[in-house]
Scaffold this motif. Sequence first.
Motif, PDB file in Angstrom:
ATOM      1  N   ASP A 165      -0.303  -3.358  53.575  1.00  0.00           N
ATOM      2  CA  ASP A 165       0.480  -4.356  54.552  1.00  0.00           C
ATOM      3  C   ASP A 165       1.934  -3.596  55.182  1.00  0.00           C
ATOM      4  O   ASP A 165       2.445  -4.372  55.791  1.00  0.00           O
ATOM      5  CB  ASP A 165      -0.388  -5.304  53.998  1.00  0.00           C
ATOM      6  N   PHE A 166       2.438  -2.796  54.117  1.00  0.00           N
ATOM      7  CA  PHE A 166       3.581  -2.385  54.075  1.00  0.00           C
ATOM      8  C   PHE A 166       3.447  -1.273  53.797  1.00  0.00           C
ATOM      9  O   PHE A 166       4.416  -0.532  55.076  1.00  0.00           O
ATOM     10  CB  PHE A 166       4.516  -2.813  53.012  1.00  0.00           C
ATOM     11  N   LEU A 167       3.295  -0.291  53.383  1.00  0.00           N
ATOM     12  CA  LEU A 167       3.403   1.081  53.596  1.00  0.00           C
ATOM     13  C   LEU A 167       3.009   1.973  55.261  1.00  0.00           C
ATOM     14  O   LEU A 167       3.599   2.122  55.215  1.00  0.00           O
ATOM     15  CB  LEU A 167       2.813   2.425  52.380  1.00  0.00           C
ATOM     16  N   GLU A 168       1.816   1.446  54.965  1.00  0.00           N
ATOM     17  CA  GLU A 168       0.460   2.391  56.224  1.00  0.00           C
ATOM     18  C   GLU A 168       0.916   2.208  57.087  1.00  0.00           C
ATOM     19  O   GLU A 168       1.436   2.344  58.284  1.00  0.00           O
ATOM     20  CB  GLU A 168      -1.182   1.247  56.183  1.00  0.00           C
ATOM     21  N   VAL A 169       1.434   0.485  57.586  1.00  0.00           N
ATOM     22  CA  VAL A 169       2.199  -0.259  58.518  1.00  0.00           C
ATOM     23  C   VAL A 169       3.546   0.594  58.568  1.00  0.00           C
ATOM     24  O   VAL A 169       3.906   0.912  60.870  1.00  0.00           O
ATOM     25  CB  VAL A 169       2.372  -1.680  58.524  1.00  0.00           C
ATOM     26  N   LYS A 170       4.453   0.640  58.103  1.00  0.00           N
ATOM     27  CA  LYS A 170       5.338   1.479  58.264  1.00  0.00           C
ATOM     28  C   LYS A 170       5.667   2.628  58.178  1.00  0.00           C
ATOM     29  O   LYS A 170       6.248   3.456  59.179  1.00  0.00           O
ATOM     30  CB  LYS A 170       6.283   1.180  56.896  1.00  0.00           C
ATOM     31  N   PHE A 171       4.354   3.562  57.937  1.00  0.00           N
ATOM     32  CA  PHE A 171       4.677   5.115  57.569  1.00  0.00           C
ATOM     33  C   PHE A 171       3.300   5.723  58.127  1.00  0.00           C
ATOM     34  O   PHE A 171       3.530   6.645  58.418  1.00  0.00           O
ATOM     35  CB  PHE A 171       4.642   5.901  55.905  1.00  0.00           C
ATOM     36  N   GLY A 172       2.066   5.402  58.607  1.00  0.00           N
ATOM     37  CA  GLY A 172       1.120   5.276  59.186  1.00  0.00           C
ATOM     38  C   GLY A 172       0.682   6.003  57.696  1.00  0.00           C
ATOM     39  O   GLY A 172       0.511   5.413  56.196  1.00  0.00           O
ATOM     40  N   SER A 173      -1.341   6.118  58.409  1.00  0.00           N
ATOM     41  CA  SER A 173      -1.843   6.440  56.763  1.00  0.00           C
ATOM     42  C   SER A 173      -1.977   8.117  56.418  1.00  0.00           C
ATOM     43  O   SER A 173      -2.850   8.427  55.218  1.00  0.00           O
ATOM     44  CB  SER A 173      -3.896   6.328  57.454  1.00  0.00           C
TER      45      SER A 173
END
Lengths: 211, 233
Positions: A165-173
Amino acid sequence: MPVYKLHYFNNPRQGRAELSRLILSQAGVEFQDIRFAHCEWPAIKPTTPFGHVPILEVDGRVLAQSNTIARYLAKKHGLAGQDEWEEALADMYADNIHDLLNAVAVPFVEKDPVKKKELYQNFMRITIAPHVAAVEKQLKKNNTGYLVGNQLTWADLAYYAYFSDFLEVKFGSAFLKAAPRLKALIDRVKALPNVQKWTAYRDATYPEDKE
Amino acid sequence: MLIETFYRQIGSEIVTNKSFKFSMPVYKLHYFNNPRRGRAELSRLIFSQAGVQFEDVRFSHSEWPNIKPTTPFSQVPILEVDGQVLAQSNAIARYLARKYGLAGKDEWEQAQTDMYIENIHDLLNAAAVPFMEKDPAKQKELYQKFMTDTIASHVVAVEKQLKKNNTGYLVGKQLTAADLAYYAFFSDFIEVKFGGAFLKDAPLLKSLIDRVKALPNIKKWTEFRDSKYPEEN
């Protein structure tokens, strides 16, 4: 059912109250989700026990410290692990996320966009990548699909909140490409009906902060 | 004391576990050989106050690169309990406090105990900034700022909570790991480093940390520790 009032800044996702909101939502427990603007904080601050938020009011009594609040709610609503060792492991994972939230605060508050980008890149490489590898190893060892024991705990919710909910949203997977178990875990949490219900409601009610 | 601890442990095992083990677990606590300011000290105090034996494993910073990959998350302290490993200083302390009757009497008191332990964790993180500063002039300035900005307001806030609780303890009516955590930080670190002036307007906090300091098992531990591990400057 106790009356819960959770107080925090109106920071949608990256806040330290989100884990508690996820716990309450997953457990199907009603709560008052009180959010205030940063300009209101100077007036609210002296009313808190230690000058910080989140705080949780439970039938009028006040608890501070984000992980204390989350742990209390997790224990009360069956998301803390099945025995004292599992409780300790869940605590350990929640404390890991607490450290990662502290670490990401540095690039998060950086104003200069060039420096900010550099800080985030270093953060992903130096802090996140080794931690993802370490957690993937623990997930492999536990071999249940969950971080602790063989069922969902607040540890899984904490990792979902931070990594998806934070890193993936911000930086992708991309940072999850060598961590299929962690990816599967956060996808599993994301798809839980009560979690989906909460995030849909939350995203409609509180559109994401633009940095 | 030992018999009491033994029966208390059996009692709690019967209540909480379906099958209880007769023997005391083998505890190994691993940390840097930093005497007082380390993040393992709270757990050592809990063990000592509860009268529970543990192996206090300390290693030097030069050994750390070899030890680091053997830990779950490349951090210490870690606690081995009959071979199983737990990381995170507060998770370890909380686990031990709950096992040995130092975590509060009910779930609300447990939560309050957690809250105070987490306050100290934040203060340790904040103190790390001046602690790590190499330049002595800058370090002095950072410590002064830390004392006036961070410590002073927290002391006022805790004094207010102690007054409200009105039992002499941070949580409920008896000693918990919260009191040990505040003793470790405010007396064993701050008071030793800066003297007691910062406590002049906090008589309840001062009296609490003096009370903890004087507990027989705490005294036994600190005397042993100070002679075996002389303080780092």
